[in-house]
Design an enzyme around this catalytic site. Structure first.
Site: not given
Ligand code: NDP
Ligand code: ZN
Length: 180
Positions: A62-63, A66-67, A123
């Site tokens: 699934h990723d 995207e990744d 997910d």
């Molecule tokens: P993301 O929100 O895209 O990162 C979350 C993703 O990281 C998850 O959906 C998952 O995706 C993956 N992931 C990897 N390791 C883990 C883990 N241990 N637990 C859960 N998820 C994990 O973060 P980005 O760094 O790309 O930042 C993008 C967004 O974050 C921005 O749109 C902004 O809104 C927000 N942001 C908020 C901040 C704040 O302090 N409030 C600061 C900076 C950004 P997958 O399943 O695809 O691997």
């Molecule tokens: Zn995922």
């Protein structure tokens, strides 16, 4: 000899492991990325009682689009139209800004196929659960809480296909309400 379904699942695990080989999760230990898609597929099988091989194979993959450098055509050639369709339904448009991609996940969720809804729900369940037990190293509690709320907004549009997945997600939400 393994059944064709088992052989296909193992082929997907090998394919995804090679594609995600250089990637790590964001948790403190920097777990190998492949653990996540394996966990999502296992969640579908063990919690959701999903037996459809296409759904389980797509969960493993699934990723990848995207990744990693994996293309839709590459998946289609190796794993066929149905699996590729599920993966593409779970793939964000990376040409869009992050905030827009997050908004679109909420908007698109109710319109996904039943198979893709289950993968997406699993997910989110795995990611929200890892926020509770093993959160990304760099994330403040406020950022974790924000992600938790957004994950619930996406899942609101994914419910109603698999009662076992829905019930398990409720338990994760309750735990999240205690933490955040
Ligand atoms: P993301 O929100 O895209 O990162 C979350 C993703 O990281 C998850 O959906 C998952 O995706 C993956 N992931 C990897 N390791 C883990 C883990 N241990 N637990 C859960 N998820 C994990 O973060 P980005 O760094 O790309 O930042 C993008 C967004 O974050 C921005 O749109 C902004 O809104 C927000 N942001 C908020 C901040 C704040 O302090 N409030 C600061 C900076 C950004 P997958 O399943 O695809 O691997
Ligand atoms: Zn995922």
């Amino acid at each position: 000899f393994p059944s064709p379904a088992t052989a296909e699942l193992l082929a997907a695990v090998k394919f995804a492991a090679e594609k995600h080989a250089d990637q790590r999760r964001k948790n403190q230990a920097g777990t190998p990325y492949i653990n996540h898609p394996i966990e999502v597929a296992e969640h579908l099988a063990q919690v959701g009682n999903v037996t459809d091989t296409s759904i389980l194979v797509a969960a493993i993959l699934h990723d990848t689009v995207e990744d990693t450098d994996t293309s839709e055509a590459e998946l289609c050639e190796r794993f066929g139209d149905e699996v590729t369709g599920f993966v593409m339904e779970c793939t964000d448009d990376k040409s869009l800004p992050k905030a827009e991609r997050k908004r679109l996940q909420v908007v698109h969720a109710p319109n996904m196929t039943a198979g893709a809804k289950q993968i997406k729900l699993a997910d989110k369940a795995c990611n929200l659960r890892s926020l509770l037990i093993d959160p990304p190293l760099a994330w403040s509690t406020e950022r974790q809480a924000e992600y938790f709320r957004w994950g619930q907004d996406v899942v609101a549009g994914l419910r109603g296909v698999n009662a076992d997945l829905d019930a398990d997600f409720e338990i994760i939400i309750e735990a999240g309400q205690k933490k955040f």
